[in-house]
Design a protein around this motif. Structure first.
Motif, PDB file in Angstrom:
ATOM      1  N   THR A   1       5.820 -75.541 -47.011  1.00  0.00           N
ATOM      2  CA  THR A   1       7.189 -75.683 -46.513  1.00  0.00           C
ATOM      3  C   THR A   1       7.302 -75.893 -45.009  1.00  0.00           C
ATOM      4  N   GLY A  31       6.775 -80.511 -43.124  1.00  0.00           N
ATOM      5  CA  GLY A  31       7.594 -81.683 -43.442  1.00  0.00           C
ATOM      6  C   GLY A  31       7.447 -82.796 -42.420  1.00  0.00           C
ATOM      7  N   ASP A  32       7.471 -82.455 -41.139  1.00  0.00           N
ATOM      8  CA  ASP A  32       7.327 -83.478 -40.101  1.00  0.00           C
ATOM      9  C   ASP A  32       5.917 -84.065 -40.099  1.00  0.00           C
ATOM     10  N   ARG A  75       3.947 -84.364 -42.604  1.00  0.00           N
ATOM     11  CA  ARG A  75       3.901 -85.242 -43.778  1.00  0.00           C
ATOM     12  C   ARG A  75       4.502 -86.604 -43.447  1.00  0.00           C
ATOM     13  N   LYS A  76       5.610 -86.584 -42.722  1.00  0.00           N
ATOM     14  CA  LYS A  76       6.289 -87.823 -42.345  1.00  0.00           C
ATOM     15  C   LYS A  76       5.407 -88.690 -41.461  1.00  0.00           C
ATOM     16  N   ARG A 105      16.018 -80.750 -37.350  1.00  0.00           N
ATOM     17  CA  ARG A 105      15.144 -81.220 -38.413  1.00  0.00           C
ATOM     18  C   ARG A 105      15.769 -82.356 -39.195  1.00  0.00           C
ATOM     19  N   GLU A 157      14.712 -83.945 -45.029  1.00  0.00           N
ATOM     20  CA  GLU A 157      13.576 -83.521 -45.842  1.00  0.00           C
ATOM     21  C   GLU A 157      12.983 -82.227 -45.313  1.00  0.00           C
ATOM     22  N   THR A 158      12.830 -82.157 -44.002  1.00  0.00           N
ATOM     23  CA  THR A 158      12.242 -80.966 -43.401  1.00  0.00           C
ATOM     24  C   THR A 158      13.199 -79.787 -43.494  1.00  0.00           C
ATOM     25  N   ASP A 166      12.745 -78.237 -46.718  1.00  0.00           N
ATOM     26  CA  ASP A 166      11.521 -77.442 -46.715  1.00  0.00           C
ATOM     27  C   ASP A 166      11.760 -76.086 -46.074  1.00  0.00           C
TER      28      ASP A 166
END
Length: 253
Positions: free
Chosen positions: A29, A32-33, A35-36, A149, A152-153, A156
């Motif tokens: 969790t 997220g960033d 992952r981006k 954020r 998506e983040t 999370d």
């Protein structure tokens, strides 16, 4: 909520595989960033640990081996974040998974302040539960408003707060105990896989000067170290873009 080891995969298997082993919080969790910024460059495999009070670090490694194999993942790079580095070393030491290289993000071989961890482990569960709930609420507000954020983040971060339960605190205490007893220096000395070390400048949880010094003197497979001055212990979250660029560069190297 079913307490099982969970996996999810982002990206196509034609890309280099990067397996994320989360820190003490135990889930995906907080990246997220990251992952981006990694999208389109790696096949990112994310894990969430069960909130077990029984597994050893070798149990973590064995169950991760099995889950990866069940999902057709037989090789790749390992990204161990903080506590995740203590899962990484036995996974490498067992020799069943074909690791291409290892990246320690705020990670370590043997924690330099084990006495501190033992004290934290003894007192962590004694904290009133409302303190944990309030802390998670404050973290959620800070992450969504102050850090601005993306959607998506933000989702999370909401999931991060929801997952912080009494059982979660007990599992974190158990993980602290495992770290306080672990010592993977023999594996680090013997490995010939490429090892890289990534940390934020301000890290009182795992002081990077001690870790970096030991790796340079004792780990012949060490290939590079990077200290990001704008980051803290959660280097993958507080300097996601820089961390992603460095990780990809190392993997391509």
């Amino acid at each position: 909520m079913t307490e099982v080891l969970q996996i999810r995969v982002h990206g196509t298997p034609t890309l280099p595989t990067l397996i994320y082993l989360p820190g003490l919080h135990g889930d995906w969790t907080l990246i997220g960033d990251l992952r981006k910024y990694l999208a389109g460059q790696v096949c990112l495999v994310e894990l969430t640990y069960p909130r077990t009070l029984e597994w050893s670090l070798d149990d973590y490694a064995a169950n991760i081996e099995t889950l990866l194999a069940q999902n057709g993942i037989t090789e790749g790079w390992l990204l161990g974040e903080s506590y995740g580095s203590q899962v990484l070393w036995p996974l490498v030491g067992r020799g069943n998974f074909k690791a291409r290289g290892m990246i320690l993000a705020g990670g370590f071989v043997r924690h330099p302040l084990r006495w501190l961890l033992q004290g934290l482990g003894k007192n962590f569960n004694r904290l009133p539960f409302f303190i944990l709930v309030w802390s998670m609420y404050a973290f959620t507000k800070y992450s969504r408003k102050c850090l601005r954020r993306a959607n998506e983040t933000a989702a999370d971060v909401d999931e991060f707060a929801v997952r912080r339960t009494k059982l979660d605190a007990q599992a974190a205490t158990h993980r602290l105990y495992l770290v306080s007893q672990s010592d993977f220096r023999p594996i680090a000395r013997a490995t010939r896989l490429p090892v890289f070390y990534l940390s934020g400048l301000i890290d009182p949880i795992v002081p990077w000067p001690w870790v970096q010094h030991w790796l340079k003197r004792n780990c012949p497979a060490l290939r590079g170290c990077k200290i990001i001055f704008t980051a803290d212990h959660n280097v993958l979250g507080t300097a996601s873009a820089k961390a992603a660029r460095q990780i990809v560069a190392w993997m391509n190297q």
